[in-house]
Design a protein around this motif. Structure first.
Motif, PDB file in Angstrom:
ATOM      1  N   SER A 325       0.797  -1.191   0.111  1.00  0.00           N
ATOM      2  CA  SER A 325      -0.108  -0.102  -0.142  1.00  0.00           C
ATOM      3  C   SER A 325       0.979   1.190  -0.091  1.00  0.00           C
ATOM      4  CB  SER A 325      -0.882   0.026   1.264  1.00  0.00           C
ATOM      5  OG  SER A 325      -0.130   0.067   2.447  1.00  0.00           O
ATOM      6  N   LEU A 442      -6.013  -9.471  -5.241  1.00  0.00           N
ATOM      7  CA  LEU A 442      -6.392  -8.102  -4.954  1.00  0.00           C
ATOM      8  C   LEU A 442      -7.805  -7.850  -4.881  1.00  0.00           C
ATOM      9  CD1 LEU A 442      -3.637  -5.804  -6.580  1.00  0.00           C
ATOM     10  CD2 LEU A 442      -3.840  -6.300  -4.423  1.00  0.00           C
ATOM     11  N   LEU A 443      -8.403  -8.689  -5.856  1.00  0.00           N
ATOM     12  CA  LEU A 443      -9.990  -8.526  -5.928  1.00  0.00           C
ATOM     13  C   LEU A 443     -10.709  -9.144  -4.531  1.00  0.00           C
ATOM     14  CD1 LEU A 443     -11.071  -9.628  -9.646  1.00  0.00           C
ATOM     15  CD2 LEU A 443     -11.365  -7.457  -8.362  1.00  0.00           C
ATOM     16  N   THR A 446      -9.795  -6.646  -1.535  1.00  0.00           N
ATOM     17  CA  THR A 446     -10.567  -5.560  -1.659  1.00  0.00           C
ATOM     18  C   THR A 446     -11.964  -5.813  -1.133  1.00  0.00           C
ATOM     19  OG1 THR A 446      -9.657  -4.573  -3.705  1.00  0.00           O
ATOM     20  CG2 THR A 446     -11.610  -3.763  -3.273  1.00  0.00           C
ATOM     21  N   ALA A 447     -12.641  -7.132  -1.657  1.00  0.00           N
ATOM     22  CA  ALA A 447     -13.996  -7.385  -1.429  1.00  0.00           C
ATOM     23  C   ALA A 447     -13.682  -7.497   0.400  1.00  0.00           C
ATOM     24  CB  ALA A 447     -14.241  -8.791  -2.056  1.00  0.00           C
ATOM     25  N   ALA A 449     -11.890  -6.239   2.641  1.00  0.00           N
ATOM     26  CA  ALA A 449     -11.671  -5.120   3.234  1.00  0.00           C
ATOM     27  C   ALA A 449     -12.936  -4.182   3.121  1.00  0.00           C
ATOM     28  CB  ALA A 449     -10.520  -3.960   2.591  1.00  0.00           C
ATOM     29  N   GLN A 450     -13.744  -4.138   2.086  1.00  0.00           N
ATOM     30  CA  GLN A 450     -15.015  -3.522   2.102  1.00  0.00           C
ATOM     31  C   GLN A 450     -15.912  -4.222   3.141  1.00  0.00           C
ATOM     32  OE1 GLN A 450     -15.836  -3.815  -2.184  1.00  0.00           O
ATOM     33  NE2 GLN A 450     -14.739  -1.854  -2.579  1.00  0.00           N
ATOM     34  N   ASN A 453     -15.006  -2.820   6.358  1.00  0.00           N
ATOM     35  CA  ASN A 453     -15.137  -1.562   6.523  1.00  0.00           C
ATOM     36  C   ASN A 453     -16.873  -1.178   7.008  1.00  0.00           C
ATOM     37  OD1 ASN A 453     -12.691  -0.984   6.547  1.00  0.00           O
ATOM     38  ND2 ASN A 453     -12.882  -0.242   4.045  1.00  0.00           N
TER      39      ASN A 453
END
Length: 463
Positions: A325, A442-443, A446-447, A449-450, A453
């Protein structure tokens, strides 16, 4: 105008190639300040707000140029304030000369105002430490002080009493024999014994999965260290060049101190040279090496990898994602630098409005975790530049919404295109199969992490 001893001091600094002195004037160095005034064409004086800053700036100057840094402080409290910066030079092995004032020689030992025996205070931090009590000692002791700082990669200190500073340059009240020296430093060749080199080579050749950890002391031998790394097929951290600021190495060492050894990338290596680095400890230090000739360290504890538990695996992954990152952030900053109209903070505001807007000012400030007043000033600047606009909210004519203008969208698209170019350049250095695996991973990340969140899930503690 009679030449004074302080002029001899400044002239000798100039002969050594010193062009800058960092400091803060005071009554205890009025004579030295006069010497600087008379030779302002050769040595410039950089005024600081605190003596500590002068010492840190001298250290930074040494790191940036490879030449000795010089700081100046008055007697008593002024000299005391230099200590923090001088210890920075000592521990980072940078050549720095500290020059301070001192009370007149006739009142030393009488408890005169702010009388501090700075030579005793500097006994631990300095490799060379002297009170100049006779003008005839100049310029010889300046040569010795600077030569010692270079040779030992450390701090030299000269305390010059008030009466010595303003004494005639040729004064010698005791008819002493003055030291005969020259402003010359010849570094020692420092070649190891052949048998020690052979022993180190045998350790490295017998090892597995080698890694290199090189510090600032190896900056003059960067090509040689890289050649060894190529032969060993060893990753590692090597100073960037001979400019004395090996930032990748320094960053790596700071990270290593905060994390257990297996998270630094060091422990998986079974052997490898540790060249002129200063890494005193880690949270989970490696096992003692079996042999350690000439700094080559080998650890053959094959059970270490199996000893790492699930939390260690998670911590490893978290650290590697963090590193990736940071690389992406750097690419964003590089992309932003391609057009100079906006600061990083202004870009952050513009991107926040683009992603979450339209927003009122308080909501935007909350997204940015900034004060409303600071956010308002940034919005005003972006509004003046035509990148943001203020509109009356549809649900309330007393509330103003902030949104991105067409010109702002164009600027954002330029930024994203530039960032994609930087990312693509990095991806071209990966094999196609690795790129595909990275994209899939990464896909999934990202899923995840979302999802986290949306639930406000902070996960387990990882340090």
């Amino acid at each position: 105008m009679t030449d004074i001893a302080s002029e001899v001091l400044i002239e000798r600094l100039a002969a050594w190639g010193v062009d800058t002195v960092f400091g803060l004037p005071g009554d205890g160095i009025n004579g030295i300040m006069e010497g600087l005034r008379r030779h302002a064409d050769r040595v410039r004086f950089v005024l600081v707000h605190h003596e500590e800053a002068a010492a840190f700036m001298a250290t930074a100057h040494a790191k940036a140029t490879g030449r000795i840094g010089v700081c100046l402080a008055t007697s008593g409290p002024g000299g005391i304030h230099l200590l923090n910066g001088l210890y920075d030079a000592k521990l980072d092995h940078q050549p720095v000369l500290a020059i301070t004032g001192m009370q007149e020689t006739s009142v030393l030992g009488t408890g005169d105002q702010q009388e501090v025996h700075l030579d005793r205070l500097y006994a631990d931090v300095a490799d060379y430490n002297l009170v100049v009590d006779n003008p005839a000692q100049l310029p010889g002791v300046v040569d010795i002080a600077i030569r010692t700082a270079y040779a030992r990669r450390g701090v030299a200190c000269l305390c010059v009493p008030n009466d010595v500073q303003v004494a005639p340059a040729d004064a010698d009240p005791y008819q002493h024999v003055a030291p005969a020296t020259a402003p010359i430093y010849l570094p020692a060749p420092g070649v190891p014994r052949r048998e020690d080199l052979q022993a180190a080579a045998e350790v490295l050749n017998a090892g597995e999965r080698a890694a290199v950890l090189a510090g600032a002391g190896a900056s003059h031998a960067r090509e040689e260290v890289l050649a060894v790394a190529d032969v060993l097929d060893a990753p590692g951290q090597v100073p960037r060049d001979t400019a004395r600021i090996p930032r990748p190495t320094g960053d790596h060492l700071r990270r290593a101190r905060r994390r257990p050894a297996h998270r630094t990338g060091l422990t998986p290596a079974r052997s490898g040279p540790a060249v002129h680095n200063r890494l005193p400890r880690m949270n989970s230090p490696p096992q003692p090496p079996l042999t350690d000739p000439t700094g080559a360290r080998m650890n053959t504890d094959e059970a270490h990898d199996a000893a790492a538990g699930p939390l260690d695996d998670l911590a490893d992954a978290a650290w590697r994602v963090e590193a990736a990152s940071l690389a992406l952030v750097e690419m964003t900053l590089n992309a932003a630098a391609e057009y100079s109209g906006l600061s990083v903070v202004q870009l952050r505001v513009l991107l926040a409005v683009d992603r979450h807007g339209p927003l009122n000012l308080s909501a935007l400030a909350a997204h940015l975790t900034m004060s409303i007043s600071a956010t308002g000033r940034l919005v005003t600047r972006l509004d003046s530049a035509g990148l943001l606009t203020r509109l009356l909210a549809s649900h309330s004519r007393r509330e103003v919404s902030i949104d991105v203008t067409p010109l702002g969208h164009e600027a954002i698209e330029r930024l994203r295109a530039a960032r994609r170019r930087h990312i693509a350049a990095a991806l071209t250095r990966l094999p196609p199969a690795t790129r595909q695996t990275l994209a899939r991973t990464l896909l999934e990340f990202t899923a995840a992490a979302q999802a986290g969140n949306s639930r406000g899930d902070t996960g387990p503690a990882v340090t």
